[in-house]
Design an enzyme around this catalytic site. Structure first.
Site, short mmCIF file in Angstrom:
data_model
loop_
_atom_site.label_atom_id
_atom_site.label_comp_id
_atom_site.label_asym_id
_atom_site.label_seq_id
_atom_site.Cartn_x
_atom_site.Cartn_y
_atom_site.Cartn_z
N HIS A 124 9.60 -4.72 15.07
CA HIS A 124 10.33 -4.17 13.90
C HIS A 124 9.89 -2.75 13.56
O HIS A 124 10.55 -2.08 12.76
CB HIS A 124 10.10 -5.05 12.66
CG HIS A 124 10.68 -6.42 12.76
ND1 HIS A 124 12.00 -6.64 13.08
CD2 HIS A 124 10.13 -7.66 12.60
CE1 HIS A 124 12.23 -7.96 13.11
NE2 HIS A 124 11.11 -8.59 12.83
N ASP A 159 12.44 -13.07 20.36
CA ASP A 159 11.99 -13.39 18.99
C ASP A 159 13.24 -13.75 18.18
O ASP A 159 14.32 -13.23 18.45
CB ASP A 159 11.29 -12.17 18.40
CG ASP A 159 10.63 -12.45 17.05
OD1 ASP A 159 9.41 -12.63 17.03
OD2 ASP A 159 11.36 -12.47 16.03
#
Ligand SMILES: [Zn+2]
Lengths: 347, 140
Positions: A124, A159
């Site tokens: 992220h 993920d």
């Protein structure tokens, strides 16, 4: 197998009591490695700190200065999700260095499978901002090193959350193919099928959004039917995997319903994308149920090493089969629109 | 100068964000603008979902009544993402806010550092004007 761990500086100083991204995750990962029973076949290497020169290939220099200063001032909450401590800068630069180290080792051996067991996770982290538990984008730092070496890098991100940072960093980079399966909608909000890359990298981003409740069969179908032809055409020389395990049905952070057996099938798939041995590395991202994390890592690594261990059977029958067709359609439209805008703007 | 027609304000239940909502409601009422109150659903919020996208939280409904704000011009959004990205997104379609309003809170904020301060991050990246409402702001 080449295992690279945070070190010599332990990751235990990056902790916020009660936060799910916690040092025990690393203990679970190490337990999974133990479960492999590799003996002398296991090569354990310690990471080194990624240098500023290696980090600025993907991160903004001002951001690196800010993050370092923030940590050395004692740290705190960067946003509602993301924390840093006094030690976090050091630990994060070791985590980023771990990906560089695994590449060194695999290149030297021309064999084996890499596993980067380091935290904090990275996918992220944006070029200029920490978010979603991530400070530095470990897999992007590694991919940037491979680019420097003239490689073509496939990044598969399974993920459960979309890797917005990795996508952003390589948005317009034709030699990186970013493929992500993720629950959608979900944090961080990006990752729709119509995000296909920038004008110099049209079709080099493949987002495969899945609805809550989706199971392994649909994920694998999206992967093989939509990403498969793009990967084949791209013909990667390296494969890096953002291996988060929060898509497991027992993980509290999301609502996909995978089993460890599904990670075995996904691993088979990505192993087949690599041109030869010694060209695949798995980077630990999310995964917050420690039992599920351990069994899923075991399923992944044992499969990558060619001796899949007993696990939960693969799942099937969930929602989302219709999403695959819709995803394909959205991608085709977005790719065409980008191509068209390119043609009309080129004199 | 053209006055604004559509304000977006970030709300996370904190006192600072409540003060920002107060400012936005009052400012918008004076120029008959629309207010979009947006809540960012972060990673951790999956563990403890606080707000429904379908129900305006009662405290915000209470504020709207207090300011006699026309409820038809009030929109409530719950969106996935971090607070900064979500508020920045409000400047784009379909919301197209022409100004962003944010409370000044930043838990990890250190003097002279951008990191840890949503308001400064928003101001740095925004494509439309940003109003940062200080926590000491008192409505008269
Ligand atoms: Zn995740």
């Amino acid at each position: 197998m080449v295992l690279v761990i945070n070190g010599p500086y332990s990751d235990s100083g990056h902790e916020d009591i009660g936060h799910p991204e916690r040092p025990e995750r690393m203990v679970a990962a190490m337990a999974a490695v133990d479960d492999l029973g590799l003996g002398s076949e296991l090569v354990v290497a310690e990471s080194y700190t990624a240098s500023r020169a290696e980090l600025v290939r993907v991160h903004n220099g001002n951001y690196l200065d800010e993050l370092g200063a923030f940590c050395y001032a004692g740290g705190g909450n960067i946003d509602d999700d993301t924390y840093a401590t006094f030690d976090s800068w050091t630990i994060a630069t070791y985590a980023a260095g771990a990906g560089l180290k695994v590449i060194d080792e695999l290149r030297r051996r021309d064999d084996g499978v890499g596993f980067v067991a380091a935290r904090p996770p990275g996918h992220h982290a944006l070029a200029d901002r920490a978010m979603g538990f991530c400070l530095l984008n470990n897999i992007a730092v590694a991919a940037a090193e491979l680019l420097r070496l003239g490689e073509r890098v496939l990044i598969v991100d399974w993920d459960v959350h979309h890797g917005n940072g990795t996508q952003q960093i390589f948005w317009d980079e034709p030699d990186v193919l970013y493929v992500s399966t993720h629950q959608w909608p979900l944090f961080p909000g990006s990752g729709s099928a119509s995000e296909v890359g920038g004008r110099h990298a049209n079709d080099r981003t493949v987002n495969l959004p899945l609805p809550p409740g989706a199971k392994g069969d649909v994920m694998l179908r999206a992967m093989s039917e939509i990403a498969g032809p793009v990967i084949a055409e791209f013909n990667p020389t390296w494969v890096l995997v953002s291996a988060g395990f929060d898509a497991h049905r027992d993980d509290p952070m999301a609502d996909l319903c995978l089993t460890s057996g599904d990670f075995r099938l996904m691993t088979n798939y990505v192993m087949d994308c690599a041109p030869r041995p010694g060209r695949v590395a798995f980077f630990l991202e999310g995964g917050y149920n420690l039992e599920a994390l351990r069994s899923s890592i075991l399923a992944t690594l044992s499969t990558a090493l060619g001796h899949p261990q007993e696990d939960e059977p693969p799942s099937n029958g969930g929602p989302g089969a219709d999403h695959v067709a819709r995803t394909r359609q959205s991608r085709l439209v977005a790719i065409e629109m980008l191509r068209h805008s390119d043609e009309t703007e080129t004199p | 100068m053209k006055t604004f027609r559509n304000l977006a304000v970030g709300y996370d239940g904190s006192l600072d964000s409540t003060i920002a909502v107060r400012w936005a409601l009052r400012a918008a009422r004076e120029v008959d603008a629309t207010v979009t109150i947006v809540h960012a659903t972060g990673l951790l919020e999956h563990l403890r979902a606080r707000y429904s996208p379908d129900v305006l939280p009662p405290e915000l409904l209470g504020l709207a009544k207090e300011y006699a704000f026309d409820e038809s011009r009030l929109r409530w959004l719950v969106t996935n993402g971090d607070a900064c990205s979500v508020l920045l997104r409000m400047a784009c379609a379909p919301v197209n806010a022409d100004a962003l309003v944010v409370g000044s809170r930043g838990e990890g904020k250190r003097d002279g550092l951008l990191l840890g301060s949503t308001s400064l991050e928003v101001a740095e990246h925004a494509t439309v004007p940003v109003v940062v409402v200080p926590s000491t702001y008192v409505d008269h």
